[in-house]
Enzyme design. Structure first.
Site, short mmCIF file in Angstrom:
data_model
loop_
_atom_site.label_atom_id
_atom_site.label_comp_id
_atom_site.label_asym_id
_atom_site.label_seq_id
_atom_site.Cartn_x
_atom_site.Cartn_y
_atom_site.Cartn_z
N ARG A 288 -41.72 -8.59 64.79
CA ARG A 288 -41.66 -9.85 64.02
C ARG A 288 -42.17 -11.01 64.87
O ARG A 288 -42.81 -11.95 64.36
CB ARG A 288 -40.21 -10.12 63.60
CG ARG A 288 -39.76 -9.20 62.49
CD ARG A 288 -38.26 -8.92 62.51
NE ARG A 288 -38.04 -7.63 61.87
CZ ARG A 288 -37.90 -7.47 60.56
NH1 ARG A 288 -37.86 -8.51 59.76
NH2 ARG A 288 -37.76 -6.26 60.04
N HIS B 90 -33.76 -0.19 56.54
CA HIS B 90 -33.11 -0.04 57.85
C HIS B 90 -31.66 0.39 57.61
O HIS B 90 -30.99 -0.16 56.74
CB HIS B 90 -33.16 -1.41 58.55
CG HIS B 90 -32.69 -1.43 59.97
ND1 HIS B 90 -31.42 -1.06 60.35
CD2 HIS B 90 -33.33 -1.80 61.12
CE1 HIS B 90 -31.30 -1.20 61.66
NE2 HIS B 90 -32.44 -1.65 62.15
N LYS C 118 -34.74 -10.99 56.55
CA LYS C 118 -34.31 -10.87 57.95
C LYS C 118 -35.17 -11.71 58.88
O LYS C 118 -36.39 -11.65 58.84
CB LYS C 118 -34.40 -9.39 58.33
CG LYS C 118 -34.22 -9.07 59.80
CD LYS C 118 -34.25 -7.56 59.98
CE LYS C 118 -34.30 -7.16 61.44
NZ LYS C 118 -34.24 -5.69 61.60
N SER D 196 -30.60 -7.77 62.27
CA SER D 196 -30.49 -6.47 61.60
C SER D 196 -29.15 -6.33 60.87
O SER D 196 -28.21 -7.08 61.10
CB SER D 196 -30.65 -5.35 62.63
OG SER D 196 -31.96 -5.33 63.11
N CYS E 119 -37.97 -3.67 65.74
CA CYS E 119 -37.85 -4.78 64.78
C CYS E 119 -38.18 -6.15 65.36
O CYS E 119 -39.04 -6.87 64.86
CB CYS E 119 -36.43 -4.85 64.24
SG CYS E 119 -35.83 -3.35 63.46
N LYS F 260 -39.86 5.30 65.16
CA LYS F 260 -39.45 3.98 65.68
C LYS F 260 -38.94 4.10 67.12
O LYS F 260 -38.19 5.02 67.45
CB LYS F 260 -38.33 3.44 64.79
CG LYS F 260 -37.65 2.18 65.32
CD LYS F 260 -36.59 1.71 64.36
CE LYS F 260 -35.82 0.52 64.94
NZ LYS F 260 -34.87 -0.04 63.97
N HIS G 220 -34.29 -12.50 62.85
CA HIS G 220 -34.23 -11.71 64.09
C HIS G 220 -34.96 -12.37 65.26
O HIS G 220 -35.22 -11.71 66.27
CB HIS G 220 -34.81 -10.29 63.85
CG HIS G 220 -34.10 -9.25 64.68
ND1 HIS G 220 -34.39 -7.91 64.60
CD2 HIS G 220 -33.11 -9.36 65.61
CE1 HIS G 220 -33.61 -7.24 65.43
NE2 HIS G 220 -32.83 -8.09 66.04
N ASP H 281 -38.31 -3.09 56.55
CA ASP H 281 -37.72 -2.81 57.86
C ASP H 281 -37.59 -1.30 58.06
O ASP H 281 -36.81 -0.65 57.36
CB ASP H 281 -36.35 -3.49 57.95
CG ASP H 281 -35.86 -3.62 59.38
OD1 ASP H 281 -36.51 -3.06 60.27
OD2 ASP H 281 -34.84 -4.29 59.60
N ASP H 282 -38.37 -0.77 58.98
CA ASP H 282 -38.31 0.66 59.32
C ASP H 282 -38.88 1.56 58.23
O ASP H 282 -38.52 2.74 58.15
CB ASP H 282 -36.88 1.12 59.66
CG ASP H 282 -36.29 0.45 60.88
OD1 ASP H 282 -36.95 -0.46 61.44
OD2 ASP H 282 -35.17 0.81 61.28
N ASP I 261 -42.24 -3.37 59.62
CA ASP I 261 -42.17 -3.93 60.98
C ASP I 261 -42.33 -2.88 62.06
O ASP I 261 -42.68 -3.20 63.20
CB ASP I 261 -40.85 -4.69 61.18
CG ASP I 261 -39.63 -3.78 61.18
OD1 ASP I 261 -39.68 -2.71 60.53
OD2 ASP I 261 -38.62 -4.14 61.80
N ASN I 262 -42.05 -1.63 61.72
CA ASN I 262 -42.21 -0.52 62.68
C ASN I 262 -42.01 0.77 61.90
O ASN I 262 -41.68 0.76 60.71
CB ASN I 262 -41.21 -0.62 63.84
CG ASN I 262 -39.77 -0.80 63.42
OD1 ASN I 262 -39.21 -1.88 63.56
ND2 ASN I 262 -39.15 0.22 62.83
MG MG Z 1 -37.50 -2.39 62.03
#
Ligand code: MG
Length: 445
Positions: free
Chosen positions: A56, A200, A98, A123, A52, A273, A100, A12-13, A252-253
Site C-alpha cells: 500500500r 484477508h 483499509k 488489518s 499488505c 503472500k 494500514h 486484500d490477499d 495488495d499481495n
Molecule cells: Mg494483503
C-alpha cells in the site's frame, strides 16, 4: 490534460488464481470477468511488495516501499501521496476500507490528502479477545465477529467496535457509491480508493453470499467482492461516467495459502503472500476505461508503484520533487506500447529486512527464499534459505519457477546477481549481508 475519475479497487490477499478470468473454475466472478473482457487484463502485474502494508505504501507514494527502510514513519509522513497530488488538480478523494499506513498526526488518511475516510486502521486480524494469535486454529475456531477487536472509523471517529466484519464489503460498496454520487453532484473529478479488507483472514460475509459459492467461505467472500465491483460499474453506468473513469481492480499481495481453506490460490505461480516467489507479489490486475483502453490481455511488466507516475501524467498533476521509483504506464495502457519497466527488487514481507528476489526482463533470480512466512499452526518463523549461487528462472518460458537455470546460464546469473546488489544498494540495503533473524515476533498481515 484531462482529469478523469480514478477508481482503484484494492482487495486484500486476493490471489492470482482466484478469479474466473484468471483461470479459477470454482469461484464465480462474472462481473470481474466482464470488466476484464472489456478492458486490459494484465498477466504480469505486481504488487510493490508481497505484504499488505508495504504494498500500500508503494501504491500511495510511487516510491519503492523499502527505500529508506520499510518502517520509517517520519519519511512516510513527508511523502506526497496520491490523493494529495490529485487534490491539487481539483480531485475529491475518498479512502473506503483499509489504510494500514499509520494513524498518527501526519499519517492519518485525512492528513495525507483524503477528503473522506471510512474503514479500518489496518488489518482485520488482531490478537483475538481470547488472546489467540493469528494461526490456522484461530481462524477455524474464532468465528464470531466479536472475537476480533477491529474498529470501524468514519474520518477520525470510531463508529463501531468490534466492527461487523460480515458487513464490510457491503457497507464499503454503499459508501463508495455515495461518494461517487456526491462527487458527481458537486461536479468534481474524484479519486476513489476502495481498499477492501476481504479476503484477508478472518473471513466474513453475509447473506445473500454466505454459503452460496462452490468455493467454501473463501469463495463466498470473493463472490461478494465480484458483486461489489458490479455495483460500482452499474453506478457509473447510471451516472453516465464510464467513459470518464479509469478503473483498476487489483490486490495488495498474493494469497495466504498457508491458511488452507481460508486462503486463496496463486494459480500456476509458486509461493504465496510473504514470499519472493511469483505467488507473493504477482496479482490480478484489470484496467478499464471504455473508449480509452482497448480490450486485450497484456503481458507488460508493471508494478503498482507505477500508478503514481501514470496518474500524474494522465491528470497533469505535479509529482513531488524527490526521486520516484514509479514509471509512467500511460503508453502501455492507452496505446499498447511496451512497458517502460524492465526490473524490480522483491522482498518477502515486512518481517524480513533483506531483499529476496529480482526480476529483470523475462528472468528472475532468488538470492534467498522462503516457502511461507511462518508455520500456520505454531506461528514459528518458517526457514529462509540462502542461495549461493542464486536460483535463476525464465518466467516467460515457465512462470511456475521450477526449472532452475543457473548452471546452464552462469553469465546471466552473475549479471543479475550484480544487478540485484545494485538495486538493493539503491534502496539503502546491503544485499549480500547474511540473512538475520527478525528482532520481533510475527506481525499480523
Ligand atoms: Mg494483503
Amino acid at each position: 490534460m484531462s482529469t478523469p475519475n480514478v477508481i482503484i479497487v484494492l482487495c486484500d490477499d486476493l490471489g492470482y488464481g482466484d478469479l474466473g478470468c484468471y483461470g479459477n473454475e470454482v469461484i464465480a466472478t462474472p462481473k470481474l470477468d466482464a470488466l476484464a473482457a472489456g478492458g486490459l487484463r494484465c498477466t504480469d502485474f505486481y504488487a510493490s511488495a508481497a505484504w499488505c502494508m508495504p504494498s500500500r505504501k508503494g501504491l500511495m507514494t510511487g516510491v519503492h516501499p523499502y527505500r529508506g527502510g520499510m518502517d520509517n514513519p517520519g519519511l512516510l509522513r513527508s511523502r506526497t501521496m496520491l490523493p494529495e497530488m490529485l487534490g491539487r488538480r481539483g480531485y475529491a478523494s475518498a479512502l473506503i476500507g483499509k489504510w494500514h499506513l499509520g494513524m498518527e498526526p501526519g499519517l492519518h488518511p485525512l492528513d495525507q490528502g483524503f477528503d473522506y475516510f471510512y474503514g479500518t486502521r489496518g488489518s482485520n486480524d488482531p490478537i483475538t479477545v481470547h488472546g489467540q494469535r493469528q494461526n490456522y486454529e484461530t481462524f477455524r475456531t474464532a468465528r464470531a465477529e466479536s472475537d476480533w477487536p477491529v474498529a470501524l472509523l468514519r474520518n477520525r471517529d470510531e463508529i463501531e467496535h468490534p466492527a461487523r466484519q460480515s458487513l464490510f464489503t457491503r457497507r464499503y460498496t454503499e459508501e463508495a457509491i455515495r461518494f461517487i454520487d456526491k462527487s458527481q453532484a458537486e461536479q468534481k473529478p474524484f479519486f476513489l480508493y476502495l481498499a477492501h479488507n476481504m479476503p484477508h483472514v478472518p473471513l466474513f460475509t453475509a447473506p445473500p453470499f454466505a454459503g452460496k459459492s462452490r468455493g467454501g467461505l473463501y469463495g463466498d467472500v470473493v463472490e461478494e467482492l465480484d458483486w461489489s465491483m458490479g455495483e460500482i460499474v452499474r453506478c457509473l453506468d447510471e451516472q453516465g461516467l464510464r467513459e470518464d473513469t479509469l478503473i483498476l481492480f487489483t490486490s495488495d499481495n498474493g494469497p495466504w495459502c498457508m491458511f488452507r481453506e481460508f486462503g486463496g490460490s496463486a494459480g500456476p505461480l509458486r509461493g504465496e503472500k510473504g514470499t519472493g516467489w511469483e505467488g507473493g507479489p504477482r496479482v490480478p490486475a484489470i484496467f478499464s476505461w471504455p473508449g480509452r483502453i482497448t480490450p486485450s490481455v497484456s503481458d507488460a511488466f508493471m508494478v503498482n508503484v507505477d500508478l503514481f507516475a501514470t496518474l500524474a501524467a494522465m491528470s497533469g498533476a505535479e509529482p513531488p520533487a524527490y526521486p520516484l521509483d514509479s514509471l509512467d504506464l500511460s503508453e502501455v495502457l492507452f496505446a499498447g506500447a511496451a512497458s517502460p519497466r524492465s526490473s524490480y527488487l522483491f522482498f518477502s514481507s515486512g518481517h524480513y529486512r533483506e531483499p529476496f528476489s529480482y526480476r529483470a526482463g523475462d528472468y528472475k533470480i532468488h538470492v534467498r527464499s522462503n516457502d511461507m512466512l511462518r508455520d500456520p499452526i505454531t506461528g514459528e518463523d518458517a526457514p529462509v534459505t540462502e542461495h549461493d549461487p542464486p536460483l535463476l528462472y525464465n518466467l516467460r518460458q515457465e512462470v511456475g519457477e521450477r526449472r532452475e537455470l543457473s548452471e546452464t546460464h552462469p553469465d546471466l546469473m552473475r549479471r543479475l546477481r550484480d544487478e540485484f546488489d545494485a538495486a538493493a544498494g539503491m534502496l539503502g540495503y546491503e544485499a549480500t549481508a547474511p540473512y538475520r533473524k527478525p528482532a520481533t515476533g510475527s506481525a499480523p498481515g
